[in-house]
Design a protein around this motif. Structure first.
Motif, PDB file in Angstrom:
ATOM      1  N   ARG A  79       0.801  -1.285  -0.084  1.00  0.00           N
ATOM      2  CA  ARG A  79       0.039  -0.082  -0.048  1.00  0.00           C
ATOM      3  C   ARG A  79       0.783   1.162   0.044  1.00  0.00           C
ATOM      4  N   ALA A  80       1.820   1.370   0.581  1.00  0.00           N
ATOM      5  CA  ALA A  80       2.863   2.261   0.894  1.00  0.00           C
ATOM      6  C   ALA A  80       3.320   2.519  -0.421  1.00  0.00           C
ATOM      7  N   GLU A  81       3.727   1.467  -0.992  1.00  0.00           N
ATOM      8  CA  GLU A  81       4.589   1.785  -2.502  1.00  0.00           C
ATOM      9  C   GLU A  81       3.586   2.154  -3.451  1.00  0.00           C
ATOM     10  N   MET A  82       2.352   1.912  -3.643  1.00  0.00           N
ATOM     11  CA  MET A  82       1.558   2.293  -4.475  1.00  0.00           C
ATOM     12  C   MET A  82       1.068   3.637  -4.181  1.00  0.00           C
ATOM     13  N   THR A  83       0.932   4.235  -2.791  1.00  0.00           N
ATOM     14  CA  THR A  83       0.634   5.425  -2.556  1.00  0.00           C
ATOM     15  C   THR A  83       1.710   6.560  -2.236  1.00  0.00           C
ATOM     16  N   GLY A  84       2.601   6.166  -1.958  1.00  0.00           N
ATOM     17  CA  GLY A  84       3.705   6.900  -1.340  1.00  0.00           C
ATOM     18  C   GLY A  84       3.616   7.068   0.117  1.00  0.00           C
ATOM     19  N   ASN A  85       2.757   6.878   0.588  1.00  0.00           N
ATOM     20  CA  ASN A  85       2.469   7.031   2.298  1.00  0.00           C
ATOM     21  C   ASN A  85       2.914   6.035   3.076  1.00  0.00           C
ATOM     22  N   THR A 125       7.525  16.875  -9.577  1.00  0.00           N
ATOM     23  CA  THR A 125       6.170  16.801  -9.983  1.00  0.00           C
ATOM     24  C   THR A 125       5.513  15.746  -9.068  1.00  0.00           C
ATOM     25  N   PRO A 126       4.392  15.490  -8.677  1.00  0.00           N
ATOM     26  CA  PRO A 126       3.766  14.702  -8.183  1.00  0.00           C
ATOM     27  C   PRO A 126       4.224  13.157  -8.586  1.00  0.00           C
ATOM     28  N   ALA A 127       4.417  12.831  -9.575  1.00  0.00           N
ATOM     29  CA  ALA A 127       4.727  11.525 -10.020  1.00  0.00           C
ATOM     30  C   ALA A 127       6.375  11.232  -9.684  1.00  0.00           C
ATOM     31  N   GLN A 128       7.087  12.293  -9.667  1.00  0.00           N
ATOM     32  CA  GLN A 128       8.436  12.209  -9.322  1.00  0.00           C
ATOM     33  C   GLN A 128       8.623  12.276  -7.665  1.00  0.00           C
ATOM     34  N   LEU A 129       7.864  12.752  -7.093  1.00  0.00           N
ATOM     35  CA  LEU A 129       7.505  12.665  -5.527  1.00  0.00           C
ATOM     36  C   LEU A 129       7.244  11.331  -5.104  1.00  0.00           C
ATOM     37  N   LEU A 130       6.522  10.576  -5.745  1.00  0.00           N
ATOM     38  CA  LEU A 130       5.883   9.288  -5.589  1.00  0.00           C
ATOM     39  C   LEU A 130       7.005   8.576  -5.793  1.00  0.00           C
ATOM     40  N   GLU A 131       7.778   8.619  -6.903  1.00  0.00           N
ATOM     41  CA  GLU A 131       8.928   7.812  -7.250  1.00  0.00           C
ATOM     42  C   GLU A 131      10.295   7.768  -6.272  1.00  0.00           C
ATOM     43  N   ALA A 132      10.379   9.056  -5.613  1.00  0.00           N
ATOM     44  CA  ALA A 132      11.266   9.220  -4.476  1.00  0.00           C
ATOM     45  C   ALA A 132      10.884   8.473  -3.406  1.00  0.00           C
ATOM     46  N   LYS A 133       9.693   8.425  -3.092  1.00  0.00           N
ATOM     47  CA  LYS A 133       9.176   7.734  -1.739  1.00  0.00           C
ATOM     48  C   LYS A 133       9.171   6.333  -1.881  1.00  0.00           C
ATOM     49  N   ARG A 134       8.789   5.927  -3.114  1.00  0.00           N
ATOM     50  CA  ARG A 134       8.830   4.343  -3.578  1.00  0.00           C
ATOM     51  C   ARG A 134      10.282   3.919  -3.352  1.00  0.00           C
ATOM     52  N   GLU A 135      11.345   4.844  -3.888  1.00  0.00           N
ATOM     53  CA  GLU A 135      12.832   4.386  -3.927  1.00  0.00           C
ATOM     54  C   GLU A 135      13.108   4.356  -2.223  1.00  0.00           C
TER      55      GLU A 135
END
Length: 181
Positions: free
Chosen positions: A115-121, A153-163
């Motif tokens: 769930r965290a990987e999908m949402t970044g939360n 961007t929001p997509a880049q922020l999400l990718e950073a959190k996934r990493e």
């Protein structure tokens, strides 16, 4: 005559139950084929899908069935998580390590990681032993792109959190060393 009618009634019920079971089995088989086809497609190839599934199965030490693992991976990949066998293996192994450390059952922990990987939360991950430094990850990701964190961007922020989640999962696995369930 009453015995024959009673026996006939039992036979009709038995045949109905068998037909219901056959229909349910057919639906499950169709579901398995759909999930498998999606998994192969989202993984990029059957070969890559096989590697991912093998790594995930090894990560959870066979405690979660293949259909569930493929379904989980499909959801992650459909949400844009970029992963290979190493990535998925690390995430599942981290769930096993955290379970062994007493944070809950493997499926529950894996669900929270996914769930965290999908949402970044990643806030809830701290409660199960995964410390994720999202701010540092955002700064590092931005630097790798030649921009500042506030320009992501929001997509880049999400990718950073996934990493960041993957980095934390990797550290958890490495700190635990080789564990056997």
């Amino acid at each position: 005559m009453g015995l024959i009618a009673g026996g006939l009634g039992v036979a009709v019920v038995a045949v109905g139950a068998m037909l219901g079971a056959v229909v349910a089995l057919g639906e499950k088989g169709s579901n398995v084929n759909d999930v498998t086809s999606g998994f192969d497609r989202l993984s990029g190839s059957v070969e890559n899908a096989d590697k991912i599934l093998a790594a995930m199965t090894k990560g959870v030490a066979g405690t979660i069935d293949d259909l569930t693992l493929m379904t989980d991976a499909n959801k992650l990949m459909a949400a844009g998580v970029k992963g290979n066998a190493d990535t998925f293996g690390t995430l599942t192994e981290a769930a096993r390590v955290l379970s062994k450390e007493g944070f809950g059952p493997i499926p529950t922990i894996l669900d929270q990681i996914n769930r965290a990987e999908m949402t970044g939360n990643a806030t809830r991950l701290g409660r199960i032993g995964l410390t994720v430094d999202a701010k540092t990850a955002e700064k590092n990701y931005a630097a790798s792109l030649g921009v500042t964190a506030d320009q992501l961007t929001p997509a880049q922020l999400l990718e950073a959190k996934r990493e960041a989640i993957l980095i934390s999962a990797t550290a958890t696995v490495k700190a635990a060393g080789e564990q056997q369930l």
